[in-house]
Design a protein around this motif. Sequence first.
Motif, PDB file in Angstrom:
ATOM      1  N   THR A  64       0.644  -1.199  -0.035  1.00 56.46           N
ATOM      2  CA  THR A  64      -0.152   0.052   0.167  1.00 56.46           C
ATOM      3  C   THR A  64       0.857   1.170  -0.001  1.00 56.46           C
ATOM      4  OG1 THR A  64      -0.148  -0.269   2.367  1.00 56.46           O
ATOM      5  CG2 THR A  64      -1.803  -1.180   1.269  1.00 56.46           C
ATOM      6  N   ALA A  65       2.100   1.125   0.281  1.00 57.25           N
ATOM      7  CA  ALA A  65       2.807   2.304   0.290  1.00 57.25           C
ATOM      8  C   ALA A  65       3.350   2.694  -1.083  1.00 57.25           C
ATOM      9  CB  ALA A  65       4.351   1.897   0.994  1.00 57.25           C
ATOM     10  N   LEU A  66       2.927   1.981  -2.001  1.00 56.86           N
ATOM     11  CA  LEU A  66       3.519   2.276  -3.499  1.00 56.86           C
ATOM     12  C   LEU A  66       2.290   2.239  -4.491  1.00 56.86           C
ATOM     13  CD1 LEU A  66       6.582  -0.114  -3.515  1.00 56.86           C
ATOM     14  CD2 LEU A  66       6.417   2.476  -3.428  1.00 56.86           C
ATOM     15  N   PRO A  67       2.371   2.967  -5.533  1.00 60.09           N
ATOM     16  CA  PRO A  67       1.722   2.856  -6.750  1.00 60.09           C
ATOM     17  C   PRO A  67       1.453   1.388  -7.269  1.00 60.09           C
ATOM     18  CG  PRO A  67       2.731   4.802  -7.000  1.00 60.09           C
ATOM     19  CD  PRO A  67       2.974   3.956  -5.865  1.00 60.09           C
ATOM     20  N   ALA A  68       0.450   0.938  -7.783  1.00 59.78           N
ATOM     21  CA  ALA A  68       0.517  -0.556  -8.145  1.00 59.78           C
ATOM     22  C   ALA A  68       1.567  -0.608  -9.499  1.00 59.78           C
ATOM     23  CB  ALA A  68      -0.829  -0.609  -8.923  1.00 59.78           C
ATOM     24  N   SER A  69       2.272  -1.676  -9.365  1.00 60.95           N
ATOM     25  CA  SER A  69       3.229  -2.259 -10.380  1.00 60.95           C
ATOM     26  C   SER A  69       4.605  -1.325 -10.339  1.00 60.95           C
ATOM     27  CB  SER A  69       2.875  -1.951 -11.935  1.00 60.95           C
ATOM     28  OG  SER A  69       2.760  -0.711 -12.267  1.00 60.95           O
ATOM     29  N   THR A  70       5.090  -0.901  -9.058  1.00 58.65           N
ATOM     30  CA  THR A  70       6.202  -0.293  -8.784  1.00 58.65           C
ATOM     31  C   THR A  70       6.825  -1.492  -8.336  1.00 58.65           C
ATOM     32  OG1 THR A  70       5.047   1.714  -8.074  1.00 58.65           O
ATOM     33  CG2 THR A  70       7.535   1.415  -7.588  1.00 58.65           C
ATOM     34  N   ALA A  71       7.979  -1.682  -8.970  1.00 56.18           N
ATOM     35  CA  ALA A  71       9.313  -2.642  -8.604  1.00 56.18           C
ATOM     36  C   ALA A  71      10.014  -2.366  -7.201  1.00 56.18           C
ATOM     37  CB  ALA A  71      10.106  -3.011  -9.625  1.00 56.18           C
ATOM     38  N   VAL A  72      10.301  -3.059  -6.439  1.00 49.09           N
ATOM     39  CA  VAL A  72      11.060  -2.851  -5.581  1.00 49.09           C
ATOM     40  C   VAL A  72      12.344  -3.869  -5.257  1.00 49.09           C
ATOM     41  CG1 VAL A  72      11.184  -2.898  -2.871  1.00 49.09           C
ATOM     42  CG2 VAL A  72       9.108  -2.241  -4.010  1.00 49.09           C
ATOM     43  N   VAL A  73      13.535  -3.256  -4.993  1.00 50.29           N
ATOM     44  CA  VAL A  73      14.437  -4.055  -4.771  1.00 50.29           C
ATOM     45  C   VAL A  73      15.073  -3.908  -3.206  1.00 50.29           C
ATOM     46  CG1 VAL A  73      17.072  -4.380  -5.318  1.00 50.29           C
ATOM     47  CG2 VAL A  73      15.365  -3.904  -7.006  1.00 50.29           C
ATOM     48  N   VAL A  74      15.248  -4.821  -2.658  1.00 47.25           N
ATOM     49  CA  VAL A  74      15.678  -4.689  -1.027  1.00 47.25           C
ATOM     50  C   VAL A  74      17.045  -4.567  -1.318  1.00 47.25           C
ATOM     51  CG1 VAL A  74      15.278  -5.532   1.218  1.00 47.25           C
ATOM     52  CG2 VAL A  74      13.401  -5.316  -0.071  1.00 47.25           C
ATOM     53  N   ASP A  75      17.841  -3.726  -0.543  1.00 41.62           N
ATOM     54  CA  ASP A  75      19.289  -4.025  -0.274  1.00 41.62           C
ATOM     55  C   ASP A  75      19.509  -3.074   0.877  1.00 41.62           C
ATOM     56  OD1 ASP A  75      22.178  -3.390  -0.248  1.00 41.62           O
ATOM     57  OD2 ASP A  75      22.299  -3.315  -2.304  1.00 41.62           O
ATOM     58  N   ASP A  76      19.880  -3.864   2.119  1.00 42.24           N
ATOM     59  CA  ASP A  76      20.185  -3.019   3.231  1.00 42.24           C
ATOM     60  C   ASP A  76      21.421  -2.373   3.377  1.00 42.24           C
ATOM     61  OD1 ASP A  76      21.642  -5.146   3.706  1.00 42.24           O
ATOM     62  OD2 ASP A  76      20.592  -5.723   5.431  1.00 42.24           O
ATOM     63  N   GLN A  77      22.492  -2.548   2.277  1.00 41.25           N
ATOM     64  CA  GLN A  77      23.388  -1.603   2.460  1.00 41.25           C
ATOM     65  C   GLN A  77      23.163  -0.056   2.516  1.00 41.25           C
ATOM     66  OE1 GLN A  77      27.037  -2.991  -0.601  1.00 41.25           O
ATOM     67  NE2 GLN A  77      24.950  -3.332  -1.658  1.00 41.25           N
ATOM     68  N   PRO A  78      24.412   0.582   3.108  1.00 41.64           N
ATOM     69  CA  PRO A  78      24.049   2.349   3.083  1.00 41.64           C
ATOM     70  C   PRO A  78      23.868   2.578   1.531  1.00 41.64           C
ATOM     71  CG  PRO A  78      26.216   1.388   4.267  1.00 41.64           C
ATOM     72  CD  PRO A  78      25.731   0.236   3.458  1.00 41.64           C
TER      73      PRO A  78
END
Length: 214
Positions: A58-72
């Motif tokens: 719900t934080a994003l408009p539909a079809s927005t891709a997310v890449v998770v990377d916890d580096q700085p």
Amino acid sequence: MRSLIPFAAVDPKTRLDSVLTADERAAFARVMLRSVCATLHETGYEPTVLSTASLDDTALPASTAVVVDDQPLTAAVNDQLAATEPPTLIVMADLPLATPDAIRRFIAASDDAGNDADIAIAPGLGGGTNALVVREPAFRVDYHGASYLDHHEIAADLGATVETVDSRQLATDIDEPSDLAEVLIHGDGPAREWLVEAGVELDTGDGRVGVRRS
Ligand SMILES: Nc1nc2c(ncn2[C@@H]2O[C@H](COP(=O)(O)OP(=O)(O)OP(=O)(O)O)[C@@H](O)[C@H]2O)c(=O)[nH]1
Ligand SMILES: C[C@H](OP(=O)(O)O)C(=O)O
């Protein structure tokens, strides 16, 4: 053009802690992120959010891709630059005044009469780099501090051309409480709406206009 929106998902916007609680900062950061995503979608891009942690859809408009990377920030963005062919557009998630026109003007100005600048920068008011187009494959970012100057130096070392694009809408990143006044004065989107609902209002007392809670 590939577009990236870096996002600090955990305990974001700490410099706003005199005005907003931790939960409010997390919510407001997501409102701004959603607004920047929608702006890029409207401009014709399909942005990828480069987030430090997974995000509720719900934080994003539909079809927005997310890449998770916890580096700085710098390491995460540089890994993305290394992994893909240029050009790449990088737009920060804390630019609630950004509009499709401002993004279009930024991209157009980075292309001077058909001669694309290798690097285009929309600086932030405090010396940061709020939006960046990277067309030089060897270019790597170095965010924080006066990154605008650092990015010039990195480009010069590579012999890459740089175009600086002056845009009030892209220069206004939300770091300090006084930046919230800019949103209340010039904004007309969801970030302004969120602040008004939260009871954040202009403080037009002596000196520079600031904000206070009602
Ligand atoms: N992927 C990623 N994005 C980041 C990181 N740190 C900041 N960002 C994003 O980079 C942009 C500018 O960051 P800052 O102004 O430093 O944001 P912040 O860390 O939320 O704010 P402060 O806690 O006040 O420094 C915003 O879009 C942030 O969400 C990080 O470590 N990783
Ligand atoms: C990430 C950093 O943002 P600031 O701390 O200036 O908001 C920068 O633009 O280099």
